[in-house]
Design a protein around this motif. Structure first.
Motif, PDB file in Angstrom:
ATOM      1  N   VAL A  56       6.140   4.961 -43.362  1.00 48.94           N
ATOM      2  CA  VAL A  56       5.427   4.195 -44.387  1.00 48.94           C
ATOM      3  C   VAL A  56       4.119   4.878 -44.767  1.00 48.94           C
ATOM      4  O   VAL A  56       3.794   5.019 -45.956  1.00 48.94           O
ATOM      5  CB  VAL A  56       5.171   2.755 -43.899  1.00 48.94           C
ATOM      6  CG1 VAL A  56       4.231   2.024 -44.856  1.00 48.94           C
ATOM      7  CG2 VAL A  56       6.491   1.997 -43.772  1.00 48.94           C
ATOM      8  N   GLU A  57       3.368   5.315 -43.772  1.00 45.36           N
ATOM      9  CA  GLU A  57       2.078   5.935 -44.059  1.00 45.36           C
ATOM     10  C   GLU A  57       2.245   7.241 -44.829  1.00 45.36           C
ATOM     11  O   GLU A  57       1.452   7.551 -45.736  1.00 45.36           O
ATOM     12  CB  GLU A  57       1.317   6.194 -42.756  1.00 45.36           C
ATOM     13  CG  GLU A  57       0.831   4.925 -42.078  1.00 45.36           C
ATOM     14  CD  GLU A  57      -0.051   4.094 -42.993  1.00 45.36           C
ATOM     15  OE1 GLU A  57      -0.916   4.682 -43.683  1.00 45.36           O
ATOM     16  OE2 GLU A  57       0.129   2.865 -43.036  1.00 45.36           O
ATOM     17  N   TYR A  58       3.274   8.020 -44.504  1.00 42.71           N
ATOM     18  CA  TYR A  58       3.505   9.266 -45.229  1.00 42.71           C
ATOM     19  C   TYR A  58       3.764   8.996 -46.709  1.00 42.71           C
ATOM     20  O   TYR A  58       3.149   9.608 -47.591  1.00 42.71           O
ATOM     21  CB  TYR A  58       4.684  10.026 -44.622  1.00 42.71           C
ATOM     22  CG  TYR A  58       5.181  11.149 -45.506  1.00 42.71           C
ATOM     23  CD1 TYR A  58       4.502  12.358 -45.570  1.00 42.71           C
ATOM     24  CD2 TYR A  58       6.331  10.996 -46.298  1.00 42.71           C
ATOM     25  CE1 TYR A  58       4.952  13.382 -46.383  1.00 42.71           C
ATOM     26  CE2 TYR A  58       6.774  12.010 -47.116  1.00 42.71           C
ATOM     27  CZ  TYR A  58       6.083  13.198 -47.160  1.00 42.71           C
ATOM     28  OH  TYR A  58       6.518  14.206 -47.984  1.00 42.71           O
ATOM     29  N   HIS A  59       4.684   8.092 -46.986  1.00 47.75           N
ATOM     30  CA  HIS A  59       5.079   7.862 -48.376  1.00 47.75           C
ATOM     31  C   HIS A  59       4.013   7.096 -49.161  1.00 47.75           C
ATOM     32  O   HIS A  59       3.989   7.176 -50.400  1.00 47.75           O
ATOM     33  CB  HIS A  59       6.408   7.114 -48.427  1.00 47.75           C
ATOM     34  CG  HIS A  59       7.575   7.968 -48.046  1.00 47.75           C
ATOM     35  ND1 HIS A  59       8.055   8.053 -46.749  1.00 47.75           N
ATOM     36  CD2 HIS A  59       8.357   8.794 -48.784  1.00 47.75           C
ATOM     37  CE1 HIS A  59       9.074   8.885 -46.718  1.00 47.75           C
ATOM     38  NE2 HIS A  59       9.286   9.351 -47.934  1.00 47.75           N
ATOM     39  N   ARG A  60       3.152   6.371 -48.477  1.00 49.26           N
ATOM     40  CA  ARG A  60       2.098   5.648 -49.184  1.00 49.26           C
ATOM     41  C   ARG A  60       0.878   6.525 -49.459  1.00 49.26           C
ATOM     42  O   ARG A  60       0.052   6.181 -50.305  1.00 49.26           O
ATOM     43  CB  ARG A  60       1.665   4.413 -48.383  1.00 49.26           C
ATOM     44  CG  ARG A  60       2.727   3.336 -48.311  1.00 49.26           C
ATOM     45  CD  ARG A  60       2.305   2.163 -47.455  1.00 49.26           C
ATOM     46  NE  ARG A  60       1.164   1.461 -48.012  1.00 49.26           N
ATOM     47  CZ  ARG A  60       0.635   0.373 -47.475  1.00 49.26           C
ATOM     48  NH1 ARG A  60       1.134  -0.123 -46.346  1.00 49.26           N
ATOM     49  NH2 ARG A  60      -0.386  -0.234 -48.042  1.00 49.26           N
ATOM     50  N   ASN A  61       0.748   7.639 -48.786  1.00 49.16           N
ATOM     51  CA  ASN A  61      -0.442   8.471 -48.918  1.00 49.16           C
ATOM     52  C   ASN A  61      -0.188   9.826 -49.553  1.00 49.16           C
ATOM     53  O   ASN A  61      -1.153  10.541 -49.855  1.00 49.16           O
ATOM     54  CB  ASN A  61      -1.093   8.672 -47.540  1.00 49.16           C
ATOM     55  CG  ASN A  61      -1.723   7.392 -47.006  1.00 49.16           C
ATOM     56  OD1 ASN A  61      -2.796   7.001 -47.430  1.00 49.16           O
ATOM     57  ND2 ASN A  61      -1.031   6.733 -46.088  1.00 49.16           N
ATOM     58  N   VAL A  62       1.054  10.194 -49.753  1.00 47.35           N
ATOM     59  CA  VAL A  62       1.385  11.444 -50.436  1.00 47.35           C
ATOM     60  C   VAL A  62       1.772  11.120 -51.874  1.00 47.35           C
ATOM     61  O   VAL A  62       2.617  10.244 -52.100  1.00 47.35           O
ATOM     62  CB  VAL A  62       2.537  12.179 -49.720  1.00 47.35           C
ATOM     63  CG1 VAL A  62       2.931  13.434 -50.499  1.00 47.35           C
ATOM     64  CG2 VAL A  62       2.115  12.545 -48.302  1.00 47.35           C
ATOM     65  N   TYR A 108       7.124   0.946 -49.659  1.00 45.10           N
ATOM     66  CA  TYR A 108       6.429  -0.222 -50.207  1.00 45.10           C
ATOM     67  C   TYR A 108       7.284  -1.480 -50.125  1.00 45.10           C
ATOM     68  O   TYR A 108       6.789  -2.569 -49.825  1.00 45.10           O
ATOM     69  CB  TYR A 108       6.035   0.050 -51.660  1.00 45.10           C
ATOM     70  CG  TYR A 108       5.027   1.149 -51.825  1.00 45.10           C
ATOM     71  CD1 TYR A 108       3.655   0.878 -51.760  1.00 45.10           C
ATOM     72  CD2 TYR A 108       5.422   2.466 -52.030  1.00 45.10           C
ATOM     73  CE1 TYR A 108       2.712   1.884 -51.910  1.00 45.10           C
ATOM     74  CE2 TYR A 108       4.488   3.488 -52.175  1.00 45.10           C
ATOM     75  CZ  TYR A 108       3.144   3.188 -52.111  1.00 45.10           C
ATOM     76  OH  TYR A 108       2.215   4.195 -52.249  1.00 45.10           O
ATOM     77  N   ILE A 109       8.569  -1.327 -50.420  1.00 37.02           N
ATOM     78  CA  ILE A 109       9.463  -2.488 -50.367  1.00 37.02           C
ATOM     79  C   ILE A 109       9.553  -3.025 -48.944  1.00 37.02           C
ATOM     80  O   ILE A 109       9.609  -4.241 -48.721  1.00 37.02           O
ATOM     81  CB  ILE A 109      10.853  -2.109 -50.911  1.00 37.02           C
ATOM     82  CG1 ILE A 109      10.744  -1.732 -52.390  1.00 37.02           C
ATOM     83  CG2 ILE A 109      11.843  -3.256 -50.736  1.00 37.02           C
ATOM     84  CD1 ILE A 109      12.034  -1.199 -52.981  1.00 37.02           C
ATOM     85  N   ALA A 110       9.587  -2.129 -47.970  1.00 33.74           N
ATOM     86  CA  ALA A 110       9.647  -2.562 -46.572  1.00 33.74           C
ATOM     87  C   ALA A 110       8.436  -3.401 -46.205  1.00 33.74           C
ATOM     88  O   ALA A 110       8.551  -4.411 -45.485  1.00 33.74           O
ATOM     89  CB  ALA A 110       9.743  -1.336 -45.655  1.00 33.74           C
ATOM     90  N   GLU A 111       7.262  -3.036 -46.699  1.00 36.05           N
ATOM     91  CA  GLU A 111       6.060  -3.817 -46.421  1.00 36.05           C
ATOM     92  C   GLU A 111       6.118  -5.182 -47.095  1.00 36.05           C
ATOM     93  O   GLU A 111       5.666  -6.185 -46.530  1.00 36.05           O
ATOM     94  CB  GLU A 111       4.818  -3.047 -46.881  1.00 36.05           C
ATOM     95  CG  GLU A 111       4.516  -1.809 -46.060  1.00 36.05           C
ATOM     96  CD  GLU A 111       4.248  -2.149 -44.611  1.00 36.05           C
ATOM     97  OE1 GLU A 111       3.188  -2.728 -44.321  1.00 36.05           O
ATOM     98  OE2 GLU A 111       5.118  -1.843 -43.756  1.00 36.05           O
ATOM     99  N   ASP A 112       6.681  -5.231 -48.293  1.00 36.32           N
ATOM    100  CA  ASP A 112       6.817  -6.524 -48.981  1.00 36.32           C
ATOM    101  C   ASP A 112       7.772  -7.450 -48.224  1.00 36.32           C
ATOM    102  O   ASP A 112       7.498  -8.649 -48.074  1.00 36.32           O
ATOM    103  CB  ASP A 112       7.342  -6.304 -50.410  1.00 36.32           C
ATOM    104  CG  ASP A 112       6.341  -5.590 -51.287  1.00 36.32           C
ATOM    105  OD1 ASP A 112       5.129  -5.708 -51.019  1.00 36.32           O
ATOM    106  OD2 ASP A 112       6.759  -4.904 -52.236  1.00 36.32           O
ATOM    107  N   ILE A 113       8.878  -6.900 -47.761  1.00 36.72           N
ATOM    108  CA  ILE A 113       9.835  -7.723 -47.017  1.00 36.72           C
ATOM    109  C   ILE A 113       9.245  -8.150 -45.676  1.00 36.72           C
ATOM    110  O   ILE A 113       9.462  -9.280 -45.217  1.00 36.72           O
ATOM    111  CB  ILE A 113      11.148  -6.950 -46.804  1.00 36.72           C
ATOM    112  CG1 ILE A 113      11.802  -6.636 -48.155  1.00 36.72           C
ATOM    113  CG2 ILE A 113      12.129  -7.747 -45.937  1.00 36.72           C
ATOM    114  CD1 ILE A 113      13.044  -5.778 -48.053  1.00 36.72           C
TER     115      ILE A 113
END
Length: 230
Positions: A56-62, A108-113
């Protein structure tokens, strides 16, 4: 004011078809992967939770563009030469763009769920376990479906953002709507007409996603009201 010819409009329509295809493929991948990440994250395995957090952190910050470029120029180098050649001969741009967009959106979707999961009382999980359901059965049939319903508004927003982000795929040569608009503008210099038509198409696609999301949310509200009256 100069208008676009029928052939040029058809060129934009073909680009819109590719945009929709890219969006749907990316969304299916993103949603499936996001649900998987959420289930893994709810386990008691520290290594599994660390993996999901890192993902999650990789895809949210790159930046998304960097992810798309990495998948197109970097990942194929890890494949055997034969498979890499086959991939480039079978529309690798579209496939790799869909993978990059899908994996990026999944974070992002994983965080929403997961936020939806937090709204579900822990007693439901405990009760289902007490009745003999396994962990996966409990998540599949009881917890995750409720979390998805709660997460409908943010999921609609993510779908809308993913639809707009498909334009990033033009950077690796995917012939989607923005790519086609740029090609027509370069040939005709009809900037206002070309990008005006592309803008209208993006708006129509966005409104369609919002309409579908509102219908799904309305159906969920009716189902809840029906259960409450029962």
């Amino acid at each position: 004011m100069a208008f676009l010819t029928p052939d040029q409009m058809m060129q934009l329509v073909n680009g819109m078809v590719t945009t929709v295809q890219l969006f749907l493929t990316s969304w299916v991948l993103a949603f499936t992967l996001a649900v998987t990440l959420v289930v893994i994250r709810t386990t008691n395995l520290r290594a599994a939770r660390w993996f999901v957090d890192a993902y999650v952190e990789y895809h949210r910050n790159v930046p998304l563009l960097v992810q798309v470029l990495f998948w197109y120029f970097g990942m194929p180098e890890l494949l055997p030469e034969g498979l890499r050649g086959w991939l480039y001969e079978h529309n690798a741009e579209l496939s790799l763009a869909a993978i990059a967009l899908g994996m990026g959106s999944a974070a992002y979707i994983a965080e929403d769920i997961r936020s939806g999961l937090r709204a579900i009382p822990a007693t439901q999980f405990e009760a289902s376990r007490a009745l003999g359901a396994s962990y996966l059965q409990c998540m599949r049939w009881i917890i995750v479906p409720q979390a998805l319903r709660i997460s409908i508004p943010p999921l609609v927003g993510r779908a809308l953002l993913l639809f707009k982000n498909t334009s990033v795929a033009m950077a690796i040569g995917v012939v989607e709507l923005t790519y086609q608009a740029r090609e027509i503008e370069n040939e005709t210099y009809r900037t206002f007409a070309t990008f005006g038509a592309a803008t209208v198409m993006y708006l129509l696609g966005s409104f369609l996603i919002l309409f579908i999301g509102s219908r799904i949310a309305a159906r969920y509200r009716r189902d809840r009201q029906g259960v409450g009256h029962a």
